[in-house]
Design an enzyme around this catalytic site. Sequence first.
Site, short mmCIF file in Angstrom:
data_model
loop_
_atom_site.label_atom_id
_atom_site.label_comp_id
_atom_site.label_asym_id
_atom_site.label_seq_id
_atom_site.Cartn_x
_atom_site.Cartn_y
_atom_site.Cartn_z
N CYS A 136 -0.73 4.18 2.20
CA CYS A 136 -1.08 4.32 3.51
C CYS A 136 -0.66 3.15 4.22
O CYS A 136 0.64 2.48 4.12
CB CYS A 136 -2.37 4.72 4.10
SG CYS A 136 -3.63 3.89 3.25
N SER A 137 -1.46 2.01 4.64
CA SER A 137 -0.83 0.85 5.45
C SER A 137 -2.25 -0.29 5.03
O SER A 137 -2.24 -0.63 5.96
CB SER A 137 -0.71 1.34 6.64
OG SER A 137 -2.14 1.37 7.49
N CYS A 138 -2.93 -0.13 4.00
CA CYS A 138 -3.90 -0.90 3.90
C CYS A 138 -3.25 -2.54 3.84
O CYS A 138 -2.34 -2.57 3.11
CB CYS A 138 -4.56 -0.72 2.56
SG CYS A 138 -5.27 0.95 2.49
N CYS A 155 0.94 -1.06 0.09
CA CYS A 155 0.08 -0.09 -0.04
C CYS A 155 0.79 1.18 -0.03
O CYS A 155 1.55 1.40 1.16
CB CYS A 155 -0.86 -0.10 1.19
SG CYS A 155 -1.68 1.73 1.36
#
Lengths: 212, 219
Positions: free
Chosen positions: A116-118, A113
């Site tokens: 972000c941090s998906c 990702c």
Amino acid sequence: MPSHHHDHDHHDHDHDNRYSDMQARVKALETLLTEKGLIDPAALDAIVETYETKVGPRNGAHVVAKAWTDPDFAAWLRKDATAAIASLGYTGRQGEHMRAVFNTADTHNVVVCTLCSCYPWSVLGLPPVWYKAPAYRSRAVIDPRGVLEEFGVTLAQDMKIRVWDSTAELRYLVIPERPAGTEGMTAEELAVLVTRDSMIGTGLAKTPEASS
Amino acid sequence: MNGPHDLGGQMGFGPVAPEVNEPVFHANWEKRALGITLSCGAFGAWNIDESRHARENIAPADYLSASYYEIWIRALETLLERHGFATATELSAGHHMVDGREPKRVLTAEMVEGVLSKGSACDRPVAEAPRFSVGDRVRTRNFNPETHTRLPRYARAKTGVVEAVQGSFVFPDDNAHGRGENPQWVYTVVFDGGEIWGEGVDPTLAVSIDAWESYLERV
């Protein structure tokens, strides 16, 4: 302007101090929100316990091992991963819209990702620090082969690499290739070979020799 | 926005540092930060897209030097203040001073299992049929909005192929700013590595993004 500049520096200084001790900062925030009746500290405990003991990469390993041993399940996973995974009891936050991507003899899948941090929490739990950090997020899309080397994985030069940037709400689970020499092993035995990183694409499933 | 979060293809961050036998948390405050962030999300006062945009708006030098839980906490404090749940003075002091807004709900321990196992689906029906089909060649738009978007810079003005029609989902570029969910079709679009990175690229590389319909133009 000089006085403004001074104020600005002063503000930045305060701003930095506020986050220099995260233990104190988060404690202050928890105290404030508890005093205001906005959070229940016992709910925080329950959330933490969920991700420390119930929701983690063993869930994903179960999915992969079942896919390796049950062709009907593997077909379901390709067609409707959310439903197939839910049938094993893994649902919920950051797993609402699942997709399974299968490694093959000529294509290796890697998930990132960049924005972000998906990450597929329902099957892998909380993401590791490196997954959320700039080095991985910046390089996985431009130099995945080099990134894999840093995980100790060297792919054949002609192995195609497919990087999935999780820019929407679909969450990807890599189904690694079943290791050689595992014929006759049960799904329970196979699940032990399925590492978290192999389901992100930064690793491969372990061989029986490597896991023993 | 072209913020510090949009990291694809940037350089200079050094090697990835995988940690052997990494623990789920590295400090007690990380546990509390997770719990606080999820609990405040349950207020129903903001959505995930507004949360992401608050994180993207952290000053670049701070964003790039912060751990991810610190990014969460910085953005959460912005949201708590913006939505009237806490004042800047309260956030600095760490104590209740004035009564603020009441949330729609407070997450209690008994609610946690149900909330986490249910999640929050963000697919929504749309009336129109998808404009694109599997196999269509599409070009991503070239734009640089100051507002939230999920089209990364490295994938703007690039030509790729629709590999899958993934369903219709809340449109984050609107939803982050209180303009409604305005769902659109989402497509997995795959690009040759060379289309994105040009000379010297690994010839075996293909990269895909998941793109909302309005990010795409037919080629």
